[in-house]
Design an enzyme around this catalytic site. Sequence first.
Site, PDB file in Angstrom:
ATOM      1  N   GLU A 103       0.845  -1.204   0.000  1.00 51.35           N
ATOM      2  CA  GLU A 103       0.000   0.000   0.000  1.00 51.35           C
ATOM      3  C   GLU A 103       0.874   1.246   0.000  1.00 51.35           C
ATOM      4  OE1 GLU A 103      -3.019   1.297   0.133  1.00 51.35           O
ATOM      5  OE2 GLU A 103      -4.429   0.047   1.242  1.00 51.35           O
ATOM      6  N   ASP A 104       0.345   2.345  -0.551  1.00 48.75           N
ATOM      7  CA  ASP A 104       1.045   3.625  -0.457  1.00 48.75           C
ATOM      8  C   ASP A 104       0.860   4.223   0.936  1.00 48.75           C
ATOM      9  OD1 ASP A 104      -1.676   3.958  -0.911  1.00 48.75           O
ATOM     10  OD2 ASP A 104      -1.452   5.666  -2.254  1.00 48.75           O
ATOM     11  N   ASP A 107      -4.533   5.019   6.094  1.00 47.75           N
ATOM     12  CA  ASP A 107      -5.106   6.170   6.786  1.00 47.75           C
ATOM     13  C   ASP A 107      -6.086   5.613   7.834  1.00 47.75           C
ATOM     14  OD1 ASP A 107      -5.764   8.900   7.169  1.00 47.75           O
ATOM     15  OD2 ASP A 107      -7.306   8.840   5.655  1.00 47.75           O
ATOM     16  N   PHE A 157      -2.526  15.753   5.200  1.00 48.09           N
ATOM     17  CA  PHE A 157      -2.637  15.341   3.804  1.00 48.09           C
ATOM     18  C   PHE A 157      -1.269  15.425   3.124  1.00 48.09           C
ATOM     19  CE2 PHE A 157      -3.586  15.789  -0.686  1.00 48.09           C
ATOM     20  CZ  PHE A 157      -4.422  14.701  -0.864  1.00 48.09           C
ATOM     21  N   ARG A 170       1.747  12.845  -8.389  1.00 46.56           N
ATOM     22  CA  ARG A 170       2.226  11.462  -8.196  1.00 46.56           C
ATOM     23  C   ARG A 170       3.670  11.290  -8.645  1.00 46.56           C
ATOM     24  NH1 ARG A 170      -2.206   8.232  -6.937  1.00 46.56           N
ATOM     25  NH2 ARG A 170      -4.170   8.749  -7.938  1.00 46.56           N
TER      26      ARG A 170
HETATM   27  P1  5GP Z   1      -7.892   4.408   4.136  1.00 37.05           P
HETATM   28  O1  5GP Z   1      -8.850   3.455   3.490  1.00 37.05           O
HETATM   29  O2  5GP Z   1      -6.779   3.752   4.912  1.00 37.05           O
HETATM   30  O3  5GP Z   1      -8.615   5.450   4.953  1.00 37.05           O
HETATM   31  O4  5GP Z   1      -7.288   5.291   2.989  1.00 37.05           O
HETATM   32  C1  5GP Z   1      -6.443   4.783   2.067  1.00 37.05           C
HETATM   33  C2  5GP Z   1      -6.469   5.592   0.790  1.00 37.05           C
HETATM   34  O5  5GP Z   1      -6.854   6.969   1.013  1.00 37.05           O
HETATM   35  C3  5GP Z   1      -5.078   5.644   0.231  1.00 37.05           C
HETATM   36  O6  5GP Z   1      -4.815   4.519  -0.601  1.00 37.05           O
HETATM   37  C4  5GP Z   1      -5.080   6.969  -0.509  1.00 37.05           C
HETATM   38  O7  5GP Z   1      -5.612   6.783  -1.796  1.00 37.05           O
HETATM   39  C5  5GP Z   1      -6.035   7.844   0.275  1.00 37.05           C
HETATM   40  N1  5GP Z   1      -5.310   8.726   1.221  1.00 37.05           N
HETATM   41  C6  5GP Z   1      -5.361   8.701   2.577  1.00 37.05           C
HETATM   42  N2  5GP Z   1      -4.591   9.668   3.122  1.00 37.05           N
HETATM   43  C7  5GP Z   1      -4.030  10.323   2.060  1.00 37.05           C
HETATM   44  C8  5GP Z   1      -3.109  11.441   1.982  1.00 37.05           C
HETATM   45  O8  5GP Z   1      -2.643  12.041   2.962  1.00 37.05           O
HETATM   46  N3  5GP Z   1      -2.753  11.816   0.717  1.00 37.05           N
HETATM   47  C9  5GP Z   1      -3.234  11.219  -0.399  1.00 37.05           C
HETATM   48  N4  5GP Z   1      -2.799  11.680  -1.580  1.00 37.05           N
HETATM   49  N5  5GP Z   1      -4.091  10.167  -0.359  1.00 37.05           N
HETATM   50  C10 5GP Z   1      -4.483   9.728   0.868  1.00 37.05           C
END
Ligand code: 5GP
Length: 186
Positions: A103-104, A107, A157, A170
């Site tokens: 995963e990148d 969150d 963010f 990106r």
């Molecule tokens: P989660 O499901 O864990 O809440 O969120 C995961 C997805 O939310 C990530 O794969 C990404 O696409 C997006 N995301 C969450 N935080 C950030 C952030 O700080 N920056 C960006 N660009 N995307 C985020």
Amino acid sequence: MTNQIQIEDKTFEILLEKHNISKRTRLIGIQMNVDYENKCPIFIGVLNGSFLFMADLLREIEIPCEIGFIKVSSYEGTASKGIVKQAFGLPGNLHNRDVIIVEDIVDTGLTLNYVLDEVRKQGPASIKACTLLLKPEALIAPIKELEYTAFEIPNEFVVGYGLDYDGLGRNLKDIYREKTVPSHLL
Ligand code: 5GP
């Protein structure tokens, strides 16, 4: 590397420089080479954000391995269901395999938990997850499969190195965080 960048209406400042990202990526790769010695894991990158991290991480992997990608889309479901997620392109041959999700950013953890559930349905031998970034303050509940984390970051963010703002950013080599105006200046 520039200290500050502008993307559309937002200003971002440097958070993590590429050479530090490379160092952490190398260490995670070394650990995986040890943990998966004599195995042939399948790495599954979660698109779009993981594409650069996945490429750099896989260059550090020296054991035999396979690679796949999935794309997860989320959309608003009914009020009772909240956010509904759907995965495209998950390899269908994960039975008895050692799977590593890449995963990148984690969150809330909803996306990773969704992907883990989808992989589990295929009866893999093992599942672990690896993330470039983790926001511990945003995580709803600990995820036991999350074995490898390159960086824990504040609940802000971020863009760059695979992560976007409104589709942009990106391609940036470094990772930037949104610059917020101090409350006394608002
Ligand atoms: P989660 O499901 O864990 O809440 O969120 C995961 C997805 O939310 C990530 O794969 C990404 O696409 C997006 N995301 C969450 N935080 C950030 C952030 O700080 N920056 C960006 N660009 N995307 C985020």
